[in-house]
Design an enzyme around this catalytic site. Structure first.
Site, short mmCIF file in Angstrom:
data_model
loop_
_atom_site.label_atom_id
_atom_site.label_comp_id
_atom_site.label_asym_id
_atom_site.label_seq_id
_atom_site.Cartn_x
_atom_site.Cartn_y
_atom_site.Cartn_z
N GLU A 263 0.88 -1.18 0.00
CA GLU A 263 0.00 0.00 0.00
C GLU A 263 0.91 1.22 0.00
O GLU A 263 1.71 1.41 0.92
CB GLU A 263 -0.91 0.04 1.23
CG GLU A 263 -1.79 1.28 1.27
CD GLU A 263 -2.33 1.61 2.65
OE1 GLU A 263 -2.64 2.79 2.87
OE2 GLU A 263 -2.42 0.70 3.50
N CYS A 297 -2.46 8.16 4.95
CA CYS A 297 -2.39 7.86 3.51
C CYS A 297 -3.67 8.29 2.81
O CYS A 297 -3.67 8.56 1.61
CB CYS A 297 -2.17 6.36 3.29
SG CYS A 297 -0.68 5.72 4.06
#
Length: 460
Positions: A263, A297
């Site tokens: 990720e 994020c």
């Protein structure tokens, strides 16, 4: 289990539990098993480093000793999976670990606040997410039949500092639930939180040969794990550039079937059209851009406002920002804490100062002088194409668009690469459908903030 920060009873419970760790010092290092009784653990040549509270540089919260190559090799030689352990037993151990996380919330809250600079709303959410991961993967392991749940062997888990408990736990709990062995490498900035978590997992019954902790530099630990043929898969959360380095190393040294689950970062945008409810949109903008000091994020980086209502939205946004409390995250009334360290602060402040010199800073707040605080800031840009990289902090970039140009805005967002999240505020159903079908992003949020994914519902 949850805590309500509006409840005096819950506040008192939190304070009582975390108080013993307000001035506590942790001294942490690698947690590795022994390959056999005849092989002595090598002497670790790494030097302990002081760990400092990012909100208060005078608060030395302990020391952290990284892993040298000999320690990593020792751990690899000791590592094994637990695929022979019945899945019901593995799942029971993960559920016990979840219970231990909750019962030890005082130490975890203190470590997250003093090491990672997290406010109390964030530490509550982080603990709940970590517990959810443990219970979710325990249930998934029981639900899935082989070969879907078949162990691969040894999994390396390289986790970030911005969610040092939740993402750290999510990576390793998935691997453990399937019967794999795990070598966990936490971010250098948050090895204390990782150490507390690993000890609780061991206490719950995860064998030490199955779960080992290897704190230290990515250039040492990460490089070794991503290039060792004994590793059967790797989980990583961090920058795209680092993920590409890991990917190349794995391709050269690991089995071709060893997966990389990564990720990475992205530029997350939100569009607010003229039909949006201003009060709702502003609240969601503030949370998406500035909560956790913008160190998510999923955080909002690029805001597009339809020009018809942009002035109203911006004035309300500035007023909402003025109400934010930027202070020590240990305090219950703090809204915004520090960024993780001075390296991050300096990079973000350089970005703000350039914009300031060009007259593009629309709003910036005052900040405490001590610690690695960064002021929540709004910067005017021409669009997402102006952003060369993700600025990982409380900085919101904003521009306006004409109603007839909304399709071009979507095209510009897609042209910048894959985003983790996207937000849309509108009351036009057809617009929701047309925009969301075109966007190349992960999670899409309509008329709400774009952070705070829920385990089992959203990907991240």
């Amino acid at each position: 289990k949850g805590w309500d920060l509006h409840s005096t009873k819950d506040l008192a419970e939190i304070e009582t539990a975390r108080a013993p760790f307000k001035d506590h010092q942790w001294h942490v290092g690698p947690l590795v098993a022994s390959p056999d009784k005849t092989k002595n653990k090598p002497s670790n040549t790494s030097t302990p480093k002081d760990v400092t509270n990012p909100a208060n540089p005078t608060d030395i919260i302990g020391t952290s000793t990284g892993s040298d190559l000999a320690t990593v090799e020792y751990a690899l030689s000791a590592a094994g999976d637990w695929s022979a352990t019945p899945v019901a037993q593995r799942s029971a151990i993960l559920r016990k670990a979840a219970d231990l996380y909750e019962s030890n919330f005082g130490e975890l809250f203190a470590a997250l606040t003093r090491e990672a600079g997290k406010g109390q709303l964030d530490v509550i959410s982080e603990l709940r997410e970590a517990v959810d991961f443990l219970r979710f993967y325990a249930a998934e392991a029981e639900r899935l039949a082989a070969p879907a749940s078949q162990a691969r062997g040894l999994i390396a888990c390289i986790s970030p500092w911005n969610f040092p408990l939740a993402i750290f736990t999510g990576q390793l709990s998935a691997a453990l639930a399937a019967g794999n062995g795990v070598l966990a490498k936490p971010a250098e900035q948050t090895s204390i939180t990782a150490n507390v978590a690993i000890k609780l997992l061991h206490e719950a019954g995860v064998p030490k040969t199955v779960l080992q902790l290897l704190p230290g530099a990515g250039s040492v630990v990460g490089s070794k794990l991503s290039a060792d043929s004994r590793i059967n898969g790797l989980c990583f959360t961090g920058s795209t550039a680092t993920a590409q380095i890991i990917n190349k190393s794995m391709a050269q040294h690991l089995d071709p079937h060893a997966p990389l689950i990564a990720e990475t970062g992205g530029l997350n945008a939100m569009i607010v059209d003229s039909t949006a409810l201003p009060e709702q949109a502003v609240g969601d903008i503030v949370n998406s851009a500035f909560q956790s000091a913008g160190q998510r994020c999923s955080a909002l980086r690029m805001l597009y406002l339809q020009e018809d209502t942009a002035e109203i939205i911006l004035n309300m946004l500035y007023g909402a920002m003025d109400e934010l409390v930027i202070a020590d995250p240990w305090n219950f009334d703090t809204d915004i804490g520090p960024v993780i360290d001075h390296e991050s602060k300096n990079k973000i402040m350089s970005h703000i100062e350039i914009a300031q010199s060009e007259g593009r800073v629309l709003k910036s707040l005052a900040m405490p002088e001590a610690g690695s605080f960064v002021p929540p800031t709004v910067i005017k840009v021409g669009g997402i194409a102006d952003l060369a990289e993700e600025i990982f902090g409380p900085v919101l970039h904003v521009t306006t668009f004409a109603a007839e140009d909304i399709d071009s805005v979507v095209g510009d967002i897609n042209a910048k690469g894959y985003g983790l999240t996207f937000g849309l505020h509108t009351r036009i159903d057809d617009r929701v459908e047309s925009i969301t079908t075109r966007l190349k992003v992960g999670n899409v949020y309509i008329n709400r903030n774009q952070i705070g994914a829920v385990v089992g519902s959203q990907s991240f």
